[in-house]
Each structure stands twice: as structure tokens, then as C-alpha cells.
Design a protein around this motif. Structure first.
Motif, short mmCIF file in Angstrom:
data_model
loop_
_atom_site.label_atom_id
_atom_site.label_comp_id
_atom_site.label_asym_id
_atom_site.label_seq_id
_atom_site.Cartn_x
_atom_site.Cartn_y
_atom_site.Cartn_z
N GLN A 36 -6.01 -13.35 9.99
CA GLN A 36 -7.16 -13.70 10.83
C GLN A 36 -7.52 -12.59 11.84
N PRO A 37 -7.71 -11.36 11.36
CA PRO A 37 -8.06 -10.27 12.27
C PRO A 37 -9.40 -10.48 12.97
N ILE A 38 -10.20 -11.43 12.47
CA ILE A 38 -11.48 -11.73 13.12
C ILE A 38 -11.28 -12.25 14.54
N MET A 39 -10.04 -12.63 14.87
CA MET A 39 -9.75 -13.13 16.21
C MET A 39 -9.77 -12.01 17.27
N LEU A 40 -9.82 -10.76 16.84
CA LEU A 40 -9.92 -9.65 17.79
C LEU A 40 -11.22 -9.75 18.60
N SER A 41 -11.15 -9.35 19.85
CA SER A 41 -12.36 -9.33 20.68
C SER A 41 -13.39 -8.35 20.12
N GLY A 42 -12.93 -7.22 19.60
CA GLY A 42 -13.84 -6.25 19.02
C GLY A 42 -14.35 -5.25 20.04
N THR A 60 -4.11 -9.31 40.07
CA THR A 60 -3.39 -10.11 39.08
C THR A 60 -4.37 -10.70 38.07
N ILE A 61 -4.01 -10.61 36.80
CA ILE A 61 -4.81 -11.15 35.70
C ILE A 61 -3.94 -12.11 34.89
N LEU A 62 -4.54 -13.20 34.44
CA LEU A 62 -3.88 -14.12 33.51
C LEU A 62 -4.71 -14.18 32.25
N GLU A 63 -4.06 -13.96 31.11
CA GLU A 63 -4.73 -14.05 29.82
C GLU A 63 -4.06 -15.14 28.98
N LEU A 64 -4.85 -16.06 28.47
CA LEU A 64 -4.36 -17.13 27.61
C LEU A 64 -4.79 -16.83 26.18
N GLY A 65 -3.84 -16.40 25.36
CA GLY A 65 -4.14 -16.00 23.99
C GLY A 65 -4.11 -14.49 23.86
N PHE A 129 -4.24 -15.69 40.92
CA PHE A 129 -4.93 -14.75 40.04
C PHE A 129 -6.33 -14.42 40.55
N ASP A 130 -6.73 -13.18 40.27
CA ASP A 130 -8.08 -12.73 40.59
C ASP A 130 -9.00 -12.82 39.38
N LEU A 131 -8.39 -12.79 38.19
CA LEU A 131 -9.17 -12.80 36.95
C LEU A 131 -8.36 -13.54 35.88
N VAL A 132 -9.02 -14.46 35.19
CA VAL A 132 -8.39 -15.22 34.12
C VAL A 132 -9.27 -15.12 32.87
N PHE A 133 -8.63 -14.89 31.73
CA PHE A 133 -9.35 -14.86 30.45
C PHE A 133 -8.79 -15.94 29.56
N ILE A 134 -9.63 -16.91 29.19
CA ILE A 134 -9.23 -18.02 28.32
C ILE A 134 -9.74 -17.74 26.91
N ASP A 135 -8.80 -17.53 26.00
CA ASP A 135 -9.16 -17.25 24.60
C ASP A 135 -8.05 -17.77 23.71
N ALA A 136 -7.76 -19.06 23.84
CA ALA A 136 -6.65 -19.68 23.10
C ALA A 136 -7.17 -20.89 22.33
N ASP A 137 -6.30 -21.85 22.06
CA ASP A 137 -6.68 -23.04 21.29
C ASP A 137 -7.73 -23.85 22.03
N LYS A 138 -8.83 -24.13 21.37
CA LYS A 138 -9.98 -24.78 22.01
C LYS A 138 -9.69 -26.19 22.53
N PRO A 139 -8.90 -27.02 21.82
CA PRO A 139 -8.66 -28.37 22.33
C PRO A 139 -8.02 -28.41 23.71
N ASN A 140 -7.39 -27.32 24.14
CA ASN A 140 -6.75 -27.31 25.46
C ASN A 140 -7.55 -26.56 26.52
N TYR A 141 -8.76 -26.14 26.22
CA TYR A 141 -9.55 -25.39 27.21
C TYR A 141 -9.69 -26.16 28.53
N VAL A 142 -10.02 -27.44 28.44
CA VAL A 142 -10.17 -28.24 29.66
C VAL A 142 -8.85 -28.33 30.41
N ASN A 143 -7.76 -28.52 29.69
CA ASN A 143 -6.45 -28.58 30.32
C ASN A 143 -6.10 -27.26 31.01
#
Length: 213
Positions: A36-42, A60-65, A129-143
Motif C-alpha cells: 500500500q505505497p499509496i499511503m505515502l503523503s507524496g 514539539t510535534i505529534l504524528e499519528l500514523g 504539542f505545538d503541531l499534531v498530524f493525524i493520518d491513522a485509522d479513520k474510525p479513531n479520528y474522533v477519539n
């Protein structure tokens, strides 16, 4: 997902900052070795992430995924010299792949990898954190949002990827489509939560910028 006509999209990419060579190599190896290389941001979205991070200048940055670490390295470009990025992923098989590229970059010592469920790891991170990037499993985005909002500094930024979800957000909803339901609920939350101000950008598969008041 491209929402612009192909020729116009190509023009946009051609007149944006070029992708660094290390990220070109990371992309090539991801397509050779990883499912699934399509998952790359590009390259284009990567330059967008880099630019936003450079404007924010986060400590500080937090990245999910994490996936193979492409977006991690883009976000790291804006870190303060003594800054740190915490990146979380559940795929143990990619840890060494990620670290190899992190160590080849200028930011290896600033990147901390976490393996496991973000729902368990986030509460254990004793930092804000000053910056957060959410790019993980969609069902947990709200959580994820509810977990990170109190750890986000005032004026901090949440970047949320795939918020147009291949255009499914405007199509008739299949009640069995858990991911689309989750994205719709998440987009509604970002619009209505009065702790943040939000703008949704039609970049690739949709990228939301939310700023904590």
C-alpha cells in the motif's frame, strides 16, 4: 485522489518546491518493498506539510500514523533546533525502515518512534504539542481529537489528512461503511468544536488545518 484536472494539478506540482532527494529515495524504496505505497503523503502534500511546519516553528510535534516516515521527515523540517517529534504507528515491521531514513536525515536525533496503539500511547506522553498530524485509522479520528486537544498548546495546529475520503463524504452513505461515517463525524466535530477554528483544504484527499484558540 486528485480533485483538480490532471493538467492543472501537474502545473501546481511543477510550480511548487521540489521534493528533497532523500524523500525521493524513500518513495522509491517504499514502492519497491512495502504494501500500500499509496499511503505515502507524496511530494506535493509533503511540501505543504513542510511549509506549515516551518511557519509554525514547533518545539514539539505529534504524528499519528508513521507508515514509512515520509510525512515525519517533512514535518521535522520545521522543528526548532532543540525540538522533538513523537511519531506513533502500530506496524512493527516498518520500525527499522523508518529509522534507517530518519538517521540519514538531519533530524534523526529529534525523532522518537512509538510502537503500539496511539490510544494508549498519547495519554502516557508527558508533554504538550505545538503541531499534531493525524493520518491513522479513520474510525479513531474522533477519539484521537479528544485525546490530543488538551495536550495541544494555545495557538497550536492540528493537521488532519484524508478528510475528503476519496470523495465519499458527499456520496450517499453506505451504513456499513465505518470509515466514511467516522470521517463525516470528525469533520462535523472540527467545524462545531468552539475550542478550535478550522479550514478544510482540497489538497489531494483533503487536509484540514485546525488552530486551537
Amino acid at each position: 485522489m486528485h480533485f483538480l484536472p490532471e493538467k492543472l494539478d501537474q502545473y501546481v506540482v511543477a510550480h511548487s518546491q521540489d521534493e528533497p532527494k532523500l524523500l525521493q529515495q524513500l518513495t522509491r524504496e517504499t514502492y519497491q518493498k512495502v504494501l500500500q505505497p499509496i499511503m505515502l503523503s507524496g511530494p506535493y502534500q509533503g511540501r505543504v506539510l513542510s511549509m506549515i511546519s516551518k511557519l509554525v516553528r514547533p518545539k514539539t510535534i505529534l504524528e499519528l500514523g508513521t507508515f514509512t516516515g515520509y510525512a515525519t521527515l517533512c514535518l521535522a523540517e520545521g522543528l526548532q533546533n532543540d525540538g522533538t517529534i513523537h511519531t506513533i504507528d502500530i506496524n512493527e515491521e516498518l520500525i527499522d525502515f523508518q529509522r534507517a531514513y530518519f538517521n540519514r536525515s538531519n533530524y534523526g536525533k529529534q525523532i522518537t518512534q512509538h510502537l503500539g496503539s496511539a490510544l494508549d500511547i498519547i495519554p502516557a506522553l508527558d508533554t504538550t504539542f505545538d503541531l499534531v498530524f493525524i493520518d491513522a485509522d479513520k474510525p479513531n479520528y474522533v477519539n484521537y481529537f479528544h485525546l490530543i486537544i488538551d495536550q495541544l498548546n494555545a495557538g497550536g495546529i492540528i493537521l488532519s489528512d484524508n478528510v475528503l475520503w476519496h470523495g465519499k463524504v458527499i456520496e450517499p452513505l453506505d451504513e456499513k461503511d465505518v470509515s466514511t461515517k467516522a470521517v463525516l463525524a470528525f469533520n462535523k466535530l472540527l467545524k462545531e468544536d468552539d475550542r478550535i477554528e478550522t479550514v478544510l483544504l482540497p489538497i489531494r484527499d483533503g487536509l484540514t488545518i485546525s488552530r486551537k484558540k
